[in-house]
Design an enzyme around this catalytic site. Structure first.
Site, mmCIF file in Angstrom:
data_model
loop_
_atom_site.group_PDB
_atom_site.id
_atom_site.type_symbol
_atom_site.label_atom_id
_atom_site.label_comp_id
_atom_site.label_asym_id
_atom_site.label_seq_id
_atom_site.Cartn_x
_atom_site.Cartn_y
_atom_site.Cartn_z
ATOM 1 N N LYS A 1 -27.235 -0.899 27.378
ATOM 2 C CA LYS A 1 -27.346 -1.195 28.404
ATOM 3 C C LYS A 1 -28.678 -2.127 28.507
ATOM 4 O O LYS A 1 -28.470 -2.623 29.030
ATOM 5 C CB LYS A 1 -28.449 0.568 28.605
ATOM 6 N N GLU B 1 -37.894 1.946 31.632
ATOM 7 C CA GLU B 1 -37.890 1.584 32.801
ATOM 8 C C GLU B 1 -38.283 2.246 33.642
ATOM 9 O O GLU B 1 -38.261 3.557 34.001
ATOM 10 C CB GLU B 1 -36.079 1.024 33.154
ATOM 11 N N HIS C 1 -29.491 14.734 34.003
ATOM 12 C CA HIS C 1 -28.901 13.409 34.233
ATOM 13 C C HIS C 1 -27.541 12.964 33.739
ATOM 14 O O HIS C 1 -26.571 12.426 34.358
ATOM 15 C CB HIS C 1 -30.013 12.311 32.996
ATOM 16 N N ARG D 1 -14.676 2.541 32.149
ATOM 17 C CA ARG D 1 -13.203 2.981 31.621
ATOM 18 C C ARG D 1 -13.519 3.680 32.702
ATOM 19 O O ARG D 1 -13.839 3.744 34.251
ATOM 20 C CB ARG D 1 -14.038 3.969 30.903
#
Length: 651
Positions: free
Chosen positions: A116, A200, A235, A297
């Protein structure tokens, strides 16, 4: 040209790939672990090969075993599905080295988007908007906490190799940062072999909207519109829909162009999803979305895109892998109607959504126009503790969003899942919540309304109790019930016997039934025409399956367990025993015998499905026994820690 394909996966996605491969005339090759020897994907494939023991690391994640089967079976290609090896760059390289087509992007593209932190840097350089945060390599605890302070709370800690909510923690206060960081690092290391994280900014009122992209080896890239995946828990996505509520043509074009730009920046090929976090505080805007990650994917939720476009994305994958150009240009990709997908899991919403494993004693779905069920199990199959406990994906398509949501709720309420508990009732309530129906939602929607979403339906519990008692008081069971009643000196007398005796008219009495551990009393009338439990006349809402311990009853998507009371046996176990919430591995124990603990103190952590579950002390007390250590596998309910109060300990 690809003539045979090995599906390096299991469950519903393996069955999904087999379905399309068969329509394209491909020979299908399944692989399986010990736990999946009789699984549906094994039964559907043209042939199946054994990989190894149940743990994924020794079977589905073992690259050499999978490649060995591919060579022995003569597979031309490997389709990885999602999860497992689908985003493993080394696996994609190994396939290519052995002359096997990997149905997916190149190893370089997987690597570019796999971490990420690096992906965000790359996207920033390509002009794709990213969320402000720290994406560097310095993993010092003090440094990371300083970065969080400079970004400003609330922040998200994310495992750089993460996905599916694993290794992700929301931190709203500075004093909680270190504990959350340690937990995210442990989970990231356990799930992905990488403890590194990024920090973040947490976008307030966030929407999670993703764009389905496709690229071929001829330089063509398109997007197939968006999916809204904002309804999440921990999440992880719960409900997905397309198109996104409130989406405009201009915002769709801007997000689609950014997603295509992201794919072209890494020389992408095949199916991929570019995920954006969207500021939903004042409607969807062209400048209000930020790149989160790219999944290299096929996504779990790809069926909703297929429903609104009429395209088979797995067929697109095979065509691209065969070197063909994309079948449609951007302006030729249709968008019609509305589609919604619900992830039906074997889990217990009323017990923290913990996995619920075991044999499926019954499984059926309410059919109808526009209804699609993607599943990897049938009645009689077992939901294993070793893998994700998904039962099925329930997908519906309708002319409008309102029609689709209503249809989805109807399917969920009338489907039958018996044995393990499921989240069907929770999902049905969720998609009919007035705020969601009126498009007033963000990624915090479920957490903010959780108590209402999982609240029991007391009227239905009463109805189920009446129906269960009516069923159990059949002619062949009535005498056994009477004997139980007569053996209980405190609860019955000879006058309570169920013999229908009463001068002049039928006999009426109140009798008990236990539903989900709670005893109910119901009025029962006995007469020459038989017996009738008051309130049990309406049985079309309830499905019944007999079990060795009584009955399993399904109503409005929820499963109830009912049995006649047994006054000869008391419940075993004590209130001081703190059990494992599910089958799993003990990864940490924080207490020892003789230690005093306060209510809320952490006792131990159990890991299951690569997710951590902390267990805390329900009350003040003293640890009298610790029955498991780090690394032990324990079953659901196993008493890991025993507590007594101070007085008991002193005695």
């Amino acid at each position: 040209m690809i003539e045979s394909v090995l599906i390096a996966n299991r469950g519903e996605i393996a069955c999904r790939v087999i379905k399309t491969a068969r329509t394209m005339g491909l020979r299908t090759i399944a692989v399986y672990s010990d736990a999946d020897a009789n699984a549906l994907h094994v039964r559907l494939a043209d042939e199946a090969w054994h990989l190894g023991p149940a743990p994924a690391a020794q079977s589905y994640l073992d690259v050499q075993k999978v490649l060995s089967v591919a060579q022995q079976s003569g597979a031309h290609a490997i389709h990885p599905g999602y999860g497992f090896l689908s985003e493993n760059a080394a696996f994609a390289e190994a396939c290519e080295a052995q002359g096997i087509v990997f149905v997916g992007p190149s190893a370089d593209a997987i690597r570019a988007m796999g971490l990420k932190d690096r992906a965000k840097t790359l996207m920033d350089q390509a002009g794709v908007p990213v969320v402000p945060g720290y994406h560097g390599s310095n993993q010092d605890v003090v440094f990371l906490q300083q970065q969080a302070r400079s970004i400003g709370y609330p922040v998200l800690i994310k495992a750089v190799s993460g996905g599916g909510g694993k290794g992700m923690r929301l931190v709203e206060r500075d004093e909680d940062f270190v504990t959350a960081l340690e937990s995210a690092q442990r989970e990231g290391l356990n799930a992905f072999g990488d403890a590194n994280v990024l920090i973040e900014r947490f976008v307030k009122n966030p929407r999670h909207i993703e764009i389905q992209v496709f690229a071929d080896s001829h330089g063509n890239a398109v997007h197939l519109h968006e999916r809204d995946c904002s309804l999440q828990r921990r999440h992880q996505k719960v409900i997905e829909e397309a198109p996104a509520p409130g989406m405009t043509d201009n915002v769709r074009a801007a997000m689609g162009q950014a997603a295509v730009k992201a794919a072209l920046a890494v020389g992408y090929r095949g199916a991929g999803t570019v995920e954006f976090i969207v500021d939903g505080s004042s409607g969807l805007r062209e400048d209000g979305f930020f790149f989160m990650e790219m999944n290299t994917r096929l996504q779990v939720e790809h069926p909703v895109t297929e429903a609104i476009t009429g395209q088979d994305l797995v067929a697109w994958q095979f065509d691209v892998a065969n070197g063909k150009p994309l079948p449609l240009a951007q302006d030729a990709i249709p968008l019609f109607g509305h589609a919604v997908e619900a992830r039906l899991y074997a889990e217990d919403p009323e017990n923290g959504f913990l996995p619920s494993t075991g044999k499926l004693l019954g499984l059926s779905f309410h059919a109808g126009e526009g209804v699609r069920i993607d599943t990897g199990v049938e009645a009689g199959d077992v939901i294993s503790p070793h893998y994700d406990p998904m039962i099925a994906k329930v997908i519906v398509h309708g002319a409008t969003r309102a029609v689709a949501l209503s249809k989805l709720a109807d399917v969920l309420r009338h489907s039958v899942v018996a044995g393990p508990k499921s989240n069907a009732a929770f999902l049905a309530t969720l998609v009919q919540h007035p705020d969601f129906v009126s498009e007033n939602f963000d990624t915090g929607f479920i957490d903010a309304r959780l108590d209402a979403l999982i609240a029991p339906d007391h009227n239905m519990q009463t109805l189920v109790g009446a129906v269960a008692l009516q069923t159990l008081l059949s002619a062949r069971q009535r005498s056994a019930y009477a004997m139980r009643q007569l053996r209980s000196n405190e609860r019955s007398s000879a006058w309570d016997a169920i013999d229908g005796f009463q001068l002049g008219r039928g006999r009426t009495q109140y009798l008990p039934i236990v539903v989900d551990g709670i005893e109910q009393m119901h009025s029962v009338q006995f007469g020459v025409a038989g017996l009738m439990v008051e309130g049990a006349k309406t049985t079309d809402q309830v499905s019944i399956i007999e079990n060795a311990d009584g009955l399993l009853l399904m109503a409005n998507g929820r499963q109830y367990r009912a049995h006649l009371p047994d006054y000869d046996h008391e419940e075993e176990g004590g209130s001081g025993q703190i059990g494992a919430p599910m089958h799993g591995k003990v990864i940490a124990v924080f207490v020892q015998e003789g230690q005093s603990v306060a209510k809320g103190d952490r006792l131990f952590i159990v890991e299951a499905m690569k997710m951590e579950h902390s267990v805390v002390a329900p009350t003040d007390g003293v640890v009298s026994k610790v029955s498991a250590k780090q690394g032990d596998q324990v079953g659901e309910g196993f008493a890991v820690v025993s507590l007594h109060d101070e007085a008991e300990a002193a005695a």
